[in-house]
Motif scaffolding. Structure first.
Motif, mmCIF file in Angstrom:
data_model
loop_
_atom_site.group_PDB
_atom_site.id
_atom_site.type_symbol
_atom_site.label_atom_id
_atom_site.label_comp_id
_atom_site.label_asym_id
_atom_site.label_seq_id
_atom_site.Cartn_x
_atom_site.Cartn_y
_atom_site.Cartn_z
ATOM 1 N N ALA A 122 21.280 21.154 6.542
ATOM 2 C CA ALA A 122 20.639 19.863 6.289
ATOM 3 C C ALA A 122 19.768 19.485 7.480
ATOM 4 N N PRO A 123 18.669 18.777 7.236
ATOM 5 C CA PRO A 123 17.837 18.343 8.359
ATOM 6 C C PRO A 123 18.570 17.318 9.210
ATOM 7 N N ALA A 124 18.337 17.357 10.507
ATOM 8 C CA ALA A 124 18.924 16.378 11.418
ATOM 9 C C ALA A 124 18.169 15.071 11.239
ATOM 10 N N LEU A 128 20.136 11.155 17.928
ATOM 11 C CA LEU A 128 18.872 11.706 17.466
ATOM 12 C C LEU A 128 17.981 10.569 16.997
ATOM 13 N N SER A 129 16.669 10.752 17.156
ATOM 14 C CA SER A 129 15.735 9.691 16.789
ATOM 15 C C SER A 129 14.468 10.253 16.173
ATOM 16 N N CYS A 130 13.957 9.522 15.188
ATOM 17 C CA CYS A 130 12.612 9.805 14.688
ATOM 18 C C CYS A 130 11.641 9.148 15.680
ATOM 19 N N THR A 131 10.374 9.463 15.556
ATOM 20 C CA THR A 131 9.375 8.888 16.461
ATOM 21 C C THR A 131 9.303 7.372 16.322
ATOM 22 N N GLY A 139 15.835 21.130 17.088
ATOM 23 C CA GLY A 139 16.510 21.527 15.873
ATOM 24 C C GLY A 139 17.742 22.347 16.090
ATOM 25 N N GLY A 140 18.012 22.754 17.318
ATOM 26 C CA GLY A 140 19.208 23.541 17.614
ATOM 27 C C GLY A 140 20.310 22.665 18.174
ATOM 28 N N PRO A 141 21.514 23.217 18.298
ATOM 29 C CA PRO A 141 22.630 22.458 18.869
ATOM 30 C C PRO A 141 22.399 22.169 20.340
ATOM 31 N N ASP A 142 22.935 21.053 20.811
ATOM 32 C CA ASP A 142 22.839 20.738 22.230
ATOM 33 C C ASP A 142 23.916 21.507 22.980
ATOM 34 N N CYS A 151 17.583 10.740 11.985
ATOM 35 C CA CYS A 151 17.583 9.687 12.997
ATOM 36 C C CYS A 151 18.911 8.932 12.995
ATOM 37 N N SER A 152 19.371 8.538 14.180
ATOM 38 C CA SER A 152 20.624 7.801 14.330
ATOM 39 C C SER A 152 20.495 6.306 14.044
ATOM 40 N N ARG A 153 19.274 5.803 13.898
ATOM 41 C CA ARG A 153 19.072 4.379 13.617
ATOM 42 C C ARG A 153 19.648 4.049 12.243
ATOM 43 N N LYS A 154 20.406 2.973 12.178
ATOM 44 C CA LYS A 154 21.058 2.578 10.930
ATOM 45 C C LYS A 154 20.062 2.508 9.782
ATOM 46 N N ALA A 155 20.414 3.123 8.674
ATOM 47 C CA ALA A 155 19.656 3.149 7.419
ATOM 48 C C ALA A 155 18.392 4.007 7.470
ATOM 49 N N CYS A 156 18.089 4.642 8.593
ATOM 50 C CA CYS A 156 16.920 5.516 8.667
ATOM 51 C C CYS A 156 17.311 6.903 8.159
ATOM 52 N N ARG A 157 16.495 7.473 7.312
ATOM 53 C CA ARG A 157 16.741 8.812 6.776
ATOM 54 C C ARG A 157 15.660 9.790 7.234
ATOM 55 N N SER A 158 14.857 9.399 8.213
ATOM 56 C CA SER A 158 13.769 10.255 8.692
ATOM 57 C C SER A 158 14.313 11.403 9.539
ATOM 58 N N GLU A 159 13.569 12.485 9.546
ATOM 59 C CA GLU A 159 13.954 13.646 10.332
ATOM 60 C C GLU A 159 13.813 13.345 11.826
ATOM 61 N N ALA A 160 14.751 13.834 12.614
ATOM 62 C CA ALA A 160 14.777 13.592 14.055
ATOM 63 C C ALA A 160 13.721 14.420 14.784
ATOM 64 N N SER A 161 13.107 13.794 15.788
ATOM 65 C CA SER A 161 12.133 14.458 16.653
ATOM 66 C C SER A 161 12.548 14.396 18.115
ATOM 67 N N TRP A 162 13.509 13.518 18.429
ATOM 68 C CA TRP A 162 13.901 13.255 19.815
ATOM 69 C C TRP A 162 15.417 13.239 19.964
ATOM 70 N N GLN A 163 15.888 13.606 21.164
ATOM 71 C CA GLN A 163 17.285 13.470 21.541
ATOM 72 C C GLN A 163 17.352 12.429 22.655
ATOM 73 N N LEU A 164 18.129 11.390 22.453
ATOM 74 C CA LEU A 164 18.345 10.396 23.488
ATOM 75 C C LEU A 164 19.699 10.704 24.108
ATOM 76 N N LEU A 165 19.673 11.083 25.368
ATOM 77 C CA LEU A 165 20.890 11.459 26.078
ATOM 78 C C LEU A 165 21.430 10.252 26.820
ATOM 79 N N TRP A 166 22.722 10.013 26.687
ATOM 80 C CA TRP A 166 23.321 8.826 27.279
ATOM 81 C C TRP A 166 24.775 9.105 27.618
ATOM 82 N N ASN A 167 25.364 8.219 28.395
ATOM 83 C CA ASN A 167 26.802 8.202 28.595
ATOM 84 C C ASN A 167 27.237 6.810 28.997
ATOM 85 N N ASN A 168 28.502 6.530 28.777
ATOM 86 C CA ASN A 168 29.089 5.256 29.176
ATOM 87 C C ASN A 168 29.868 5.525 30.454
#
Length: 85
Positions: free
Chosen positions: A16-18, A50-53, A77-80, A20-37
């Protein structure tokens, strides 16, 4: 049977295509936002959203406001490094 791609028996979560992580967005991801708490993760640990543009700025702002954002890199498109998408 695949509910995301009816009529495609070979398709599965790994195909399946990866999206976007934004709620209700079904667009294909183009970016990885790296974070930690820093309160619960070691400094080198990176979680990935993951995020769309279109939603990249919104998601970066959300993470930056909370002091969680580390960097944004293109999604290839590959695993991190943790084996996650």
């Amino acid at each position: 049977m695949n509910l995301l791609f009816p009529g495609s028996p070979a398709a599965g979560p790994e195909n399946a295509p990866a999206i976007c992580s934004r709620k209700a967005c079904r667009s294909e991801a183009s970016w990885q936002l790296l974070w930690n708490n820093p309160r619960i993760h070691t400094p080198e640990r990176r979680k990935v959203w993951l995020s769309c543009t279109e939603h990249r700025g919104w998601l970066e702002d959300y993470l930056q406001t909370r002091g969680l954002w580390k960097e944004t890199v293109p999604f290839t498109g590959g695993p991190d490094q943790d084996g996650n998408h």
